[in-house]
Design a protein around this motif. Structure first.
Motif, PDB file in Angstrom:
ATOM      1  N   GLU A 209       0.812  -1.213   0.000  1.00 47.82           N
ATOM      2  CA  GLU A 209       0.000   0.000   0.000  1.00 47.82           C
ATOM      3  C   GLU A 209       0.848   1.266   0.000  1.00 47.82           C
ATOM      4  OE1 GLU A 209      -3.630   2.088   2.579  1.00 47.82           O
ATOM      5  OE2 GLU A 209      -2.683   0.237   3.274  1.00 47.82           O
ATOM      6  N   HIS A 210       1.920   1.289   0.786  1.00 49.74           N
ATOM      7  CA  HIS A 210       2.783   2.467   0.827  1.00 49.74           C
ATOM      8  C   HIS A 210       3.384   2.765  -0.542  1.00 49.74           C
ATOM      9  CE1 HIS A 210       3.517   2.079   5.461  1.00 49.74           C
ATOM     10  NE2 HIS A 210       2.361   2.635   5.178  1.00 49.74           N
ATOM     11  N   THR A 211       3.825   1.720  -1.213  1.00 50.32           N
ATOM     12  CA  THR A 211       4.420   1.889  -2.546  1.00 50.32           C
ATOM     13  C   THR A 211       3.406   2.447  -3.521  1.00 50.32           C
ATOM     14  OG1 THR A 211       6.011   0.100  -2.183  1.00 50.32           O
ATOM     15  CG2 THR A 211       5.492   0.665  -4.480  1.00 50.32           C
ATOM     16  N   LEU A 212       2.199   1.913  -3.493  1.00 51.30           N
ATOM     17  CA  LEU A 212       1.145   2.389  -4.391  1.00 51.30           C
ATOM     18  C   LEU A 212       0.845   3.864  -4.146  1.00 51.30           C
ATOM     19  CD1 LEU A 212      -1.322  -0.641  -4.299  1.00 51.30           C
ATOM     20  CD2 LEU A 212      -0.018   0.145  -6.276  1.00 51.30           C
ATOM     21  N   ILE A 243      21.259   2.076   2.471  1.00 48.71           N
ATOM     22  CA  ILE A 243      20.038   1.262   2.376  1.00 48.71           C
ATOM     23  C   ILE A 243      20.250  -0.105   3.002  1.00 48.71           C
ATOM     24  CG2 ILE A 243      18.508   0.060   0.757  1.00 48.71           C
ATOM     25  CD1 ILE A 243      18.762   2.456  -1.116  1.00 48.71           C
ATOM     26  N   ALA A 244      21.378  -0.723   2.693  1.00 44.23           N
ATOM     27  CA  ALA A 244      21.647  -2.069   3.204  1.00 44.23           C
ATOM     28  C   ALA A 244      21.770  -2.085   4.721  1.00 44.23           C
ATOM     29  CB  ALA A 244      22.924  -2.608   2.560  1.00 44.23           C
ATOM     30  N   GLU A 245      22.332  -1.020   5.295  1.00 46.91           N
ATOM     31  CA  GLU A 245      22.554  -0.990   6.744  1.00 46.91           C
ATOM     32  C   GLU A 245      21.301  -0.655   7.540  1.00 46.91           C
ATOM     33  OE1 GLU A 245      25.659   1.832   7.262  1.00 46.91           O
ATOM     34  OE2 GLU A 245      27.285   0.374   6.928  1.00 46.91           O
ATOM     35  N   ARG A 246      20.274  -0.037   6.903  1.00 51.82           N
ATOM     36  CA  ARG A 246      19.096   0.418   7.640  1.00 51.82           C
ATOM     37  C   ARG A 246      17.845  -0.387   7.293  1.00 51.82           C
ATOM     38  NH1 ARG A 246      19.058   2.113  11.867  1.00 51.82           N
ATOM     39  NH2 ARG A 246      18.048   4.133  11.916  1.00 51.82           N
ATOM     40  N   GLN A 247      18.024  -1.657   7.112  1.00 52.78           N
ATOM     41  CA  GLN A 247      16.887  -2.526   6.824  1.00 52.78           C
ATOM     42  C   GLN A 247      15.937  -2.684   8.005  1.00 52.78           C
ATOM     43  OE1 GLN A 247      16.000  -4.229   3.657  1.00 52.78           O
ATOM     44  NE2 GLN A 247      17.131  -2.310   3.313  1.00 52.78           N
ATOM     45  N   ASP A 248      16.334  -2.169   9.159  1.00 51.85           N
ATOM     46  CA  ASP A 248      15.456  -2.212  10.326  1.00 51.85           C
ATOM     47  C   ASP A 248      14.346  -1.170  10.242  1.00 51.85           C
ATOM     48  OD1 ASP A 248      17.754  -0.420  10.566  1.00 51.85           O
ATOM     49  OD2 ASP A 248      16.915   0.124  12.528  1.00 51.85           O
ATOM     50  N   LEU A 249      14.504  -0.166   9.347  1.00 49.76           N
ATOM     51  CA  LEU A 249      13.486   0.871   9.187  1.00 49.76           C
ATOM     52  C   LEU A 249      12.498   0.469   8.092  1.00 49.76           C
ATOM     53  CD1 LEU A 249      15.657   4.124   9.404  1.00 49.76           C
ATOM     54  CD2 LEU A 249      14.351   2.998  11.222  1.00 49.76           C
ATOM     55  N   GLU A 250      11.234   0.811   8.309  1.00 47.78           N
ATOM     56  CA  GLU A 250      10.177   0.335   7.404  1.00 47.78           C
ATOM     57  C   GLU A 250      10.384   0.797   5.961  1.00 47.78           C
ATOM     58  OE1 GLU A 250       5.294   0.082   7.102  1.00 47.78           O
ATOM     59  OE2 GLU A 250       6.245   1.282   8.674  1.00 47.78           O
ATOM     60  N   PRO A 276       3.195  11.947   1.009  1.00 47.74           N
ATOM     61  CA  PRO A 276       1.836  11.584   1.432  1.00 47.74           C
ATOM     62  C   PRO A 276       1.723  10.762   2.716  1.00 47.74           C
ATOM     63  CG  PRO A 276       2.606  10.047  -0.236  1.00 47.74           C
ATOM     64  CD  PRO A 276       3.739  11.006   0.011  1.00 47.74           C
ATOM     65  N   LEU A 277       2.852  10.338   3.298  1.00 50.50           N
ATOM     66  CA  LEU A 277       2.765   9.367   4.399  1.00 50.50           C
ATOM     67  C   LEU A 277       3.446   9.903   5.657  1.00 50.50           C
ATOM     68  CD1 LEU A 277       3.593   6.187   2.279  1.00 50.50           C
ATOM     69  CD2 LEU A 277       1.361   6.787   3.227  1.00 50.50           C
ATOM     70  N   ALA A 278       2.657  10.529   6.504  1.00 54.82           N
ATOM     71  CA  ALA A 278       3.209  11.091   7.744  1.00 54.82           C
ATOM     72  C   ALA A 278       3.796  10.010   8.642  1.00 54.82           C
ATOM     73  CB  ALA A 278       2.121  11.865   8.494  1.00 54.82           C
ATOM     74  N   SER A 279       3.273   8.796   8.547  1.00 56.22           N
ATOM     75  CA  SER A 279       3.746   7.700   9.398  1.00 56.22           C
ATOM     76  C   SER A 279       5.197   7.319   9.094  1.00 56.22           C
ATOM     77  CB  SER A 279       2.852   6.473   9.221  1.00 56.22           C
ATOM     78  OG  SER A 279       2.902   6.004   7.878  1.00 56.22           O
ATOM     79  N   LEU A 280       5.690   7.715   7.934  1.00 53.63           N
ATOM     80  CA  LEU A 280       7.068   7.397   7.555  1.00 53.63           C
ATOM     81  C   LEU A 280       7.965   8.633   7.563  1.00 53.63           C
ATOM     82  CD1 LEU A 280       6.445   4.900   4.583  1.00 53.63           C
ATOM     83  CD2 LEU A 280       6.990   4.362   6.963  1.00 53.63           C
ATOM     84  N   ASP A 281       7.505   9.691   8.212  1.00 56.08           N
ATOM     85  CA  ASP A 281       8.264  10.935   8.225  1.00 56.08           C
ATOM     86  C   ASP A 281       9.673  10.768   8.799  1.00 56.08           C
ATOM     87  OD1 ASP A 281       6.483  12.546   6.960  1.00 56.08           O
ATOM     88  OD2 ASP A 281       5.934  13.754   8.700  1.00 56.08           O
ATOM     89  N   SER A 282       9.795   9.995   9.856  1.00 55.19           N
ATOM     90  CA  SER A 282      11.119   9.832  10.481  1.00 55.19           C
ATOM     91  C   SER A 282      12.094   9.137   9.546  1.00 55.19           C
ATOM     92  CB  SER A 282      10.993   9.047  11.795  1.00 55.19           C
ATOM     93  OG  SER A 282      10.451   7.750  11.557  1.00 55.19           O
ATOM     94  N   ASP A 283      11.596   8.183   8.758  1.00 51.00           N
ATOM     95  CA  ASP A 283      12.458   7.493   7.788  1.00 51.00           C
ATOM     96  C   ASP A 283      12.887   8.443   6.677  1.00 51.00           C
ATOM     97  OD1 ASP A 283      11.673   5.438   9.393  1.00 51.00           O
ATOM     98  OD2 ASP A 283      11.038   4.091   7.783  1.00 51.00           O
TER      99      ASP A 283
END
Length: 296
Positions: A209-212, A243-250, A276-283
């Protein structure tokens, strides 16, 4: 008397194109009444055996036509097309259908039944709305035994005008959705390939859903961007390592992060204004910081 058999199914053609056939009719006509006094009705009547494909929208008719024309073993000729009739009489709104005659040019056996050489089959193609009109009007108006008021004929013409306009809008909707889906599939497949190259993990089986949401939000922008522009950025080892090191983030754990990195680096204002996605703002903030920007 015409005996009909109906069924609903999806048809996949050799080209790989699949369309839904809401209704498919096969008929067999009893020639014994012979109202037109044919000398040899079994040969002179071309619609003793026939079938009808009813597609969801008129644009799908072309797909069935191409498959029919390309079918081996039969000589296929077009006998009628509503587009020709509309062009000849643009001010009229009437019955619309596409008719083909398919003639078997050599005897063959199908499902244990011998099909003689010269067997003729009428194939009718209609959209769902065209079929609804034909089913209502054919026997009740054009072949009616009773008087049909002029007001009724006018209502029928108005209904076809409305159906034609509605079908055109449905076709536009189908084209737009197809364009969106094609763009989404293209970008996701490419991003997944690059993501797998970077992390060793592939996700192509699931368009989440996030990707879409992200692909849809930046769809117009992506029309102006080439894939090479995006992937070229990841020739630098620093981005791949991050990218490879931060696979712990969504966000980092999904192929769409490849695009977000590029947007942050090369289209930061667009990313910041339209994210569009406030839930992923920290990432996103971590990505922005990594490429030299401060996230709001």
């Amino acid at each position: 008397m015409k005996s009909k058999f109906r069924r609903r199914r999806k048809v996949v053609f050799d080209s790989g194109v699949m369309i839904t056939i809401p209704a498919e009719s096969i008929w067999l006509i009893d020639i014994s009444p012979n109202k037109k006094n044919y000398m040899d009705p079994s040969k002179q009547m071309t619609d003793i055996v026939g079938c009808r494909f009813v597609t969801l929208v008129s644009s799908d008719i072309e797909i069935v036509e191409r498959a029919l024309i390309g079918f081996s073993g039969w000589t296929v000729t077009r006998e009628r097309h509503y587009a020709d009739e509309v062009a000849a009489k643009p001010g009229e709104f009437d019955y619309q259908s596409v008719h083909y005659l398919a003639i078997c040019f050599q005897e063959f056996t199908h499902g244990g039944t011998i099909i003689p050489e010269g067997t003729t089959c009428e194939v009718q193609l209609r959209s769902l709305l065209q079929h609804a009109y034909a089913e209502l009007v054919h026997d009740n108006i054009y072949k009616a035994d009773q008087y049909v008021p002029q007001s009724t004929k006018r209502l029928v013409a108005r209904s076809m005008a409305l159906m034609e306009a509605t079908d055109e809008m449905f076709c536009s909707v189908a084209r737009e959705l197809d364009d969106v889906n094609r763009s989404q599939r293209f970008w996701y497949a490419c991003l997944d390939t690059k993501f797998k190259e970077i992390t060793g993990i592939g996700f192509y089986s699931s368009l989440d859903e996030h990707t879409l949401i992200i692909l849809e939000r930046f769809r117009e922008l992506l029309r102006t961007v080439s894939l090479a522009e995006v992937t070229r950025m990841f020739e630098a080892m620093a981005y791949r390592t991050k990218i490879a090191e931060r696979q712990d983030l969504e966000l980092f754990s999904k192929p769409i992060c490849v695009l977000v990195f590029w947007l942050a680096k090369h289209r930061f204002d667009d990313l910041s204004n339209d994210w569009p996605l406030a839930s992923l703002d920290s990432d996103v903030a971590e990505i922005a910081s990594f490429v030299g920007f401060s996230w709001h």
